[in-house]
Design an enzyme around this catalytic site. Sequence first.
Site, short mmCIF file in Angstrom:
data_model
loop_
_atom_site.label_atom_id
_atom_site.label_comp_id
_atom_site.label_asym_id
_atom_site.label_seq_id
_atom_site.Cartn_x
_atom_site.Cartn_y
_atom_site.Cartn_z
N TRP A 194 0.86 -1.18 0.00
CA TRP A 194 0.00 0.00 0.00
C TRP A 194 0.90 1.23 0.00
CZ3 TRP A 194 -0.30 4.05 3.57
CH2 TRP A 194 -1.21 5.05 3.18
N HIS B 78 -8.69 -6.16 4.37
CA HIS B 78 -8.30 -5.34 5.49
C HIS B 78 -9.61 -4.93 6.14
CE1 HIS B 78 -3.92 -3.82 4.86
NE2 HIS B 78 -4.01 -5.12 5.06
N ASP C 211 -7.33 -4.13 10.04
CA ASP C 211 -6.53 -2.92 9.82
C ASP C 211 -7.27 -1.72 10.42
OD1 ASP C 211 -4.87 -0.91 9.02
OD2 ASP C 211 -5.40 -1.00 6.90
N ASP D 193 -9.80 -3.02 1.43
CA ASP D 193 -9.88 -2.46 2.78
C ASP D 193 -11.26 -1.84 2.93
OD1 ASP D 193 -9.79 -0.38 4.84
OD2 ASP D 193 -7.64 -0.72 4.95
N LYS E 89 -6.86 2.73 -2.53
CA LYS E 89 -7.46 3.66 -1.59
C LYS E 89 -8.25 4.71 -2.36
CE LYS E 89 -6.24 6.16 2.60
NZ LYS E 89 -5.44 6.01 3.79
N GLU F 82 -3.03 -2.97 -2.51
CA GLU F 82 -4.17 -2.34 -1.83
C GLU F 82 -4.45 -0.95 -2.36
OE1 GLU F 82 -3.50 -1.78 2.36
OE2 GLU F 82 -5.54 -1.09 2.75
N ASP G 188 -12.53 7.26 6.28
CA ASP G 188 -11.64 6.12 6.53
C ASP G 188 -10.98 6.29 7.90
OD1 ASP G 188 -9.95 3.95 6.22
OD2 ASP G 188 -8.50 5.04 5.01
N ASP H 124 -10.70 4.26 10.51
CA ASP H 124 -10.01 3.13 11.12
C ASP H 124 -10.39 2.89 12.58
OD1 ASP H 124 -8.16 1.88 9.08
OD2 ASP H 124 -7.56 3.97 8.88
C1 RNT Z 1 -3.84 2.82 4.75
C2 RNT Z 1 -3.98 1.37 4.47
C3 RNT Z 1 -2.86 0.51 4.98
C4 RNT Z 1 -2.41 0.90 6.36
C5 RNT Z 1 -1.47 -0.09 6.99
C6 RNT Z 1 -0.77 0.48 8.17
O1 RNT Z 1 -4.96 3.55 4.43
O2 RNT Z 1 -5.20 0.91 4.94
O3 RNT Z 1 -3.22 -0.81 4.89
O4 RNT Z 1 -3.48 1.08 7.23
O5 RNT Z 1 -0.62 -0.63 6.07
ZN ZN Z 2 -5.51 -1.23 4.80
#
Ligand code: RNT
Ligand code: ZN
Length: 418
Positions: free
Chosen positions: A185, A286, A326, A259, A228, A226, A294, A296
Amino acid sequence: MHPIEQAYEYARERYAALGVDTETALETLTGVPISMHCWQGDDVTGYEAAGDMAGSGLAVTGGHPGRARTADELRADIEQALHLVPGSHRVNLHAIYAETGGVKVERDVLAPEHFARWIDWAKAQGLGLDFNPTFFAHPLAADGLTLSHPDAGIRAFWVRHGQACRTIGAAMGQALGTPCVVNVWIPDGMKDLPADRLAPRLRLRDALDTVFTDELPRTLLIDAVESKLFGIGSESYVVGSHEFYMGYAMAKKKCLCLDSGHFHPTESIADKISAVLLYLDEVLLHVSRGIRWDSDHVVILSDELRALAEEIIRGGFLPRMHIGLDYFDASINRVAAWTIGMRSMAKALLIALLEPRAELLAYENAGDYAGRLALLEECKTLPFGAVWDAYCLRHDVPVGPAWYAEVQGYEREVLAAR
Ligand code: RNT
Ligand code: ZN
């Protein structure tokens, strides 16, 4: 009979009446590893000398005391969390968790030896390891571009980092006898409107091709990419978008990482699984929880999580899925944050495994959508909690909220002293 076994017996009968064998569900669940992300334990700082979040586009909020300040502390915290989660799982590392004995080792020359302690520990704990190159928190990522950087020298540095990380991942896979998922990523993107959306994508494609040049056996390493949607500082444009990586993964036979925080807020990754797996061999998840963006947040047993687990189970996709968490929440006890996410993910899978599949399909195939909806709604109050409790009991982990007392004890005795 133990009251939990008694409740389980009742639940077993209720599910059997719908044609579901709870024992089969529990057996399947036992074989599903969830990859626990190490970075919840230290707020994604890592243990390089000057760890900051430069160029990451990520934001960790909260200042709960007890952050793991060293790799030893992090391992201890991970052990504590995994002790409260039934089943055997995996741990997901990032390159910034290298242990270089106080010596500065640049990211492009990291090697398996810098992860020897992690590997030995994982072996002793019976854990598989997954890995990630760290394309952020570094001066050469400070302007928000890495593998797509217009400067060939900076790009080459990050290419070498990606290559080094694949070597490390393969060494982990070799040492532990289970393939290491190495997930790429990058934060690359632009805060404001780019005049050229194509050139950075061409550079990223070519850089990735160079990162992946060495053929490494699938038994050791699985390459994942990955995408985004946006990040802090890359609101207008992200080089590695969903379309970019879906195309790349299909063309180059890579594993696609989805993700749950990386799509529009009303978009669910559950629906994507059965579509992308028509064309891809494997998918990495993820699992995260975005709130408004986003963000988290800690994964909980939400409708979204249940839908995700249902899609994995309904499609028979378990053998082709890698499930990882994640998120990073620094506002609460970090061991609890892990435990909640891990237990919720396992619960979601269990609920999906307990779904009366044949009955639901019978309604659907008969065109009786009212019957299908009625059964889906009734399923929500079936006694899956009793099956989950029995699972915890059998795996010798605390039943119900009892695990939290252990975390409180750990907070008092270990975390408070940090
Ligand atoms: C970031 C991605 C990625 C990170 C990690 C730390 O937006 O989701 O996967 O969160 O690699
Ligand atoms: Zn991620």
